[in-house]
Write a protein that holds these residues in place. Structure first.
Motif, mmCIF file in Angstrom:
data_model
loop_
_atom_site.group_PDB
_atom_site.id
_atom_site.type_symbol
_atom_site.label_atom_id
_atom_site.label_comp_id
_atom_site.label_asym_id
_atom_site.label_seq_id
_atom_site.Cartn_x
_atom_site.Cartn_y
_atom_site.Cartn_z
ATOM 1 N N LYS A 110 0.836 -1.192 0.000
ATOM 2 C CA LYS A 110 0.000 0.000 0.000
ATOM 3 C C LYS A 110 0.871 1.242 0.000
ATOM 4 C CE LYS A 110 -3.563 -2.342 2.724
ATOM 5 N NZ LYS A 110 -4.303 -2.331 4.003
ATOM 6 N N THR A 111 0.494 2.222 -0.800
ATOM 7 C CA THR A 111 1.224 3.481 -0.823
ATOM 8 C C THR A 111 1.195 4.109 0.562
ATOM 9 O OG1 THR A 111 0.587 3.804 -3.115
ATOM 10 C CG2 THR A 111 1.360 5.743 -1.912
ATOM 11 N N GLY A 112 2.360 4.595 0.996
ATOM 12 C CA GLY A 112 2.427 5.229 2.303
ATOM 13 C C GLY A 112 2.590 4.260 3.449
ATOM 14 N N GLU A 113 2.834 2.975 3.141
ATOM 15 C CA GLU A 113 2.950 1.974 4.199
ATOM 16 C C GLU A 113 4.360 1.918 4.766
ATOM 17 O OE1 GLU A 113 2.030 -1.995 2.975
ATOM 18 O OE2 GLU A 113 0.996 -2.429 4.835
ATOM 19 N N ASN A 114 5.207 2.846 4.328
ATOM 20 C CA ASN A 114 6.591 2.899 4.801
ATOM 21 C C ASN A 114 6.606 3.514 6.195
ATOM 22 O OD1 ASN A 114 9.287 3.232 5.179
ATOM 23 N ND2 ASN A 114 9.675 4.100 3.146
ATOM 24 N N ALA A 115 6.459 2.654 7.213
ATOM 25 C CA ALA A 115 6.252 3.145 8.575
ATOM 26 C C ALA A 115 7.416 2.860 9.499
ATOM 27 C CB ALA A 115 4.978 2.515 9.141
ATOM 28 N N VAL A 116 8.620 2.744 8.951
ATOM 29 C CA VAL A 116 9.781 2.444 9.781
ATOM 30 C C VAL A 116 10.337 3.727 10.370
ATOM 31 C CG1 VAL A 116 12.110 1.493 9.764
ATOM 32 C CG2 VAL A 116 10.317 0.430 8.424
ATOM 33 N N ALA A 117 10.822 3.654 11.594
ATOM 34 C CA ALA A 117 11.396 4.831 12.248
ATOM 35 C C ALA A 117 12.570 5.358 11.443
ATOM 36 C CB ALA A 117 11.856 4.468 13.657
ATOM 37 N N GLY B 121 6.672 2.794 -2.689
ATOM 38 C CA GLY B 121 5.598 2.706 -1.713
ATOM 39 C C GLY B 121 5.588 1.394 -0.962
ATOM 40 N N ALA B 122 6.758 0.797 -0.812
ATOM 41 C CA ALA B 122 6.857 -0.489 -0.117
ATOM 42 C C ALA B 122 7.251 -0.272 1.338
ATOM 43 C CB ALA B 122 7.884 -1.382 -0.808
ATOM 44 N N ARG B 123 6.883 -1.203 2.178
ATOM 45 C CA ARG B 123 7.221 -1.118 3.591
ATOM 46 C C ARG B 123 8.670 -1.550 3.788
ATOM 47 N NH1 ARG B 123 3.135 -4.391 6.816
ATOM 48 N NH2 ARG B 123 4.392 -6.148 6.066
ATOM 49 N N VAL B 124 9.439 -0.708 4.477
ATOM 50 C CA VAL B 124 10.852 -1.007 4.696
ATOM 51 C C VAL B 124 11.017 -2.169 5.669
ATOM 52 C CG1 VAL B 124 13.045 -0.097 5.561
ATOM 53 C CG2 VAL B 124 11.556 1.357 4.199
ATOM 54 N N MET B 125 10.287 -2.092 6.796
ATOM 55 C CA MET B 125 10.412 -3.127 7.819
ATOM 56 C C MET B 125 9.141 -3.193 8.658
ATOM 57 S SD MET B 125 13.196 -3.537 10.931
ATOM 58 C CE MET B 125 14.638 -3.323 9.918
ATOM 59 N N PRO B 126 8.586 -4.371 8.854
ATOM 60 C CA PRO B 126 9.016 -5.644 8.265
ATOM 61 C C PRO B 126 8.683 -5.691 6.776
ATOM 62 C CG PRO B 126 7.019 -5.957 9.536
ATOM 63 C CD PRO B 126 7.461 -4.550 9.799
ATOM 64 N N ALA B 127 9.642 -6.093 5.991
ATOM 65 C CA ALA B 127 9.484 -6.084 4.536
ATOM 66 C C ALA B 127 8.709 -7.303 4.061
ATOM 67 C CB ALA B 127 10.859 -6.068 3.877
ATOM 68 N N ARG B 128 8.020 -7.120 2.955
ATOM 69 C CA ARG B 128 7.340 -8.246 2.319
ATOM 70 C C ARG B 128 8.343 -8.989 1.434
ATOM 71 N NH1 ARG B 128 1.721 -7.602 2.572
ATOM 72 N NH2 ARG B 128 1.030 -5.524 3.214
ATOM 73 N N PRO B 129 8.377 -10.298 1.483
ATOM 74 C CA PRO B 129 9.309 -11.060 0.647
ATOM 75 C C PRO B 129 9.187 -10.724 -0.836
ATOM 76 C CG PRO B 129 8.333 -12.482 2.303
ATOM 77 C CD PRO B 129 7.597 -11.180 2.380
ATOM 78 N N GLU B 130 7.943 -10.501 -1.302
ATOM 79 C CA GLU B 130 7.743 -10.179 -2.714
ATOM 80 C C GLU B 130 8.425 -8.865 -3.086
ATOM 81 O OE1 GLU B 130 4.443 -12.720 -1.194
ATOM 82 O OE2 GLU B 130 5.354 -10.822 -0.566
ATOM 83 N N ALA B 131 8.411 -7.909 -2.155
ATOM 84 C CA ALA B 131 9.051 -6.623 -2.419
ATOM 85 C C ALA B 131 10.568 -6.779 -2.468
ATOM 86 C CB ALA B 131 8.660 -5.613 -1.343
ATOM 87 N N VAL B 132 11.115 -7.572 -1.567
ATOM 88 C CA VAL B 132 12.563 -7.807 -1.562
ATOM 89 C C VAL B 132 12.985 -8.492 -2.861
ATOM 90 C CG1 VAL B 132 14.472 -8.988 -0.417
ATOM 91 C CG2 VAL B 132 12.667 -7.929 0.954
ATOM 92 N N ALA B 133 12.191 -9.465 -3.301
ATOM 93 C CA ALA B 133 12.504 -10.177 -4.540
ATOM 94 C C ALA B 133 12.509 -9.225 -5.728
ATOM 95 C CB ALA B 133 11.502 -11.308 -4.763
ATOM 96 N N LEU B 134 11.525 -8.338 -5.781
ATOM 97 C CA LEU B 134 11.469 -7.379 -6.877
ATOM 98 C C LEU B 134 12.636 -6.395 -6.799
ATOM 99 C CD1 LEU B 134 9.966 -6.364 -9.338
ATOM 100 C CD2 LEU B 134 8.547 -4.948 -7.841
ATOM 101 N N PHE B 135 13.001 -6.012 -5.584
ATOM 102 C CA PHE B 135 14.125 -5.098 -5.378
ATOM 103 C C PHE B 135 15.419 -5.680 -5.944
ATOM 104 C CE2 PHE B 135 17.670 -4.158 -2.315
ATOM 105 C CZ PHE B 135 17.945 -2.873 -2.751
ATOM 106 N N VAL B 136 15.731 -6.922 -5.604
ATOM 107 C CA VAL B 136 16.984 -7.506 -6.090
ATOM 108 C C VAL B 136 16.925 -7.746 -7.600
ATOM 109 C CG1 VAL B 136 17.670 -8.513 -3.887
ATOM 110 C CG2 VAL B 136 16.257 -9.855 -5.449
#
Length: 311
Positions: free
Chosen positions: A12-19, A57-72
């Motif tokens: 979800k857009t804006g779900e980046n809620a890491v300190a 618009g991805a969550r930094v932590m805890p990250a979704r595995p799908e997002a990490v896969a797309l990142f790499v």
């Protein structure tokens, strides 16, 4: 490389809620369990992940595995090496572990993505490049090219000592940079013993003792004498990068070409010992490896040649 389109994350857009201080917390959490070089590399990789997450618009932590896969996968598209991709995954995993979150990189989605990217890189001929080897023959060539100037030139004597020591002990460049005279001991037969107090594979600081050849000890002794001071404090007084540059410069001066670096000593030590038919356990002990994997990798050309005995 093609993107893994089926790995598009559902975030979800804006779900980046890491300190905002997550990078600082990550570094503080792993500083005592990793080497300084590893901490710096993790920090840089983690920032790339933060930047990518913010842009997507991805969550930094805890990250979704799908997002990490797309990142790499996208990093691979940008031309990043397999080593860089593995570093990124390791940094993300370390951050989650430090924060007490489940490791997204342990998920099958990330593992499958990495396996595919490694396979694609191999098919494209992009396997990780190995440093040129500082074998016994290479060290002899360097010594022959530079020895004439070493007696009257402390810097040349230092460079020969660096090359000679790395080639027989398999020290990493960071270990050579941190080496203190108190770690070097002389044996009755003229050889030496070097105590490595902490290394990449010994983060607990248990230490290891490795052998130093008689030739390398003579090179060290000449350098110590030309320093004109007691054998106290740093042996070389250089940074890891400077050690690497001196190795490359020595190899070039001896006409050995390019590809030499601060890692060349580890490669050369393994190859020299393989050529002398040392047992794997002996090579592992000298190189402080926990498995035979790196020995096999460094010596693959040597071991491949064994087939010629039967052809």
């Amino acid at each position: 490389m093609k993107r893994f389109d089926h790995l598009t994350p559902t975030v979800k857009t804006g779900e980046n809620a890491v300190a905002a201080n997550v990078s600082e917390r990550l570094e503080a959490a792993i500083r005592d369990s990793k080497s300084a070089n590893t901490v710096r590399a993790y920090r840089a990789s983690w920032r790339k992940w933060e930047e990518w997450s913010a842009a997507h618009g991805a969550r930094v932590m805890p990250a979704r595995p799908e997002a990490v896969a797309l990142f790499v996968a996208e990093r691979a598209e940008e031309g990043k090496s397999v080593a860089s991709l593995r570093l990124a995954v390791a940094a993300i995993a370390a951050a989650h572990d430090a924060a007490g979150h489940a490791n997204p990189c342990a998920d099958r989605v990330v593992k499958t993505a990495m396996q595919g990217l490694v396979r694609q890189a191999a098919q494209a001929g992009a396997s990780q490049k190995q440093a040129a080897a500082l074998t016994a023959e290479a060290v002899e060539a360097i010594r022959g090219a530079l020895n004439g100037a070493a007696d009257g030139n402390p810097k040349v004597a230092r460079d020969i000592a660096i090359v000679s020591l790395l080639a027989c002990t398999g020290l990493r460049r960071s270990e050579a940079a941190a080496l203190d005279w108190s770690q070097v001991g002389t044996e009755a037969d003229g050889s030496g013993r070097l105590t490595v107090t902490r290394s990449k594979t010994d983060q607990e600081g248990d230490g290891a003792v490795v052998a130093v050849s008689r030739l390398a000890m003579r090179d060290l002794e000449r350098w110590a004498e030309l320093q004109g001071r007691d054998r106290q404090g740093p042996v070389f007084g250089l940074s890891g990068r400077q050690v690497s540059r001196r190795v490359a410069a020595c190899a070039k001066a001896a006409g050995l070409g390019d590809g030499f670096s601060g890692h060349s000593g580890r490669v050369g030590m393994a190859i020299t010992m393989l050529r002398n038919q040392a047992a794997s356990a002996t090579i592992m002990r000298q190189g402080r490896w926990n498995s035979e994997r790196m020995i096999s990798r460094y010596g693959r050309n040597e071991t491949a040649g064994e087939a010629l005995r039967y052809l």
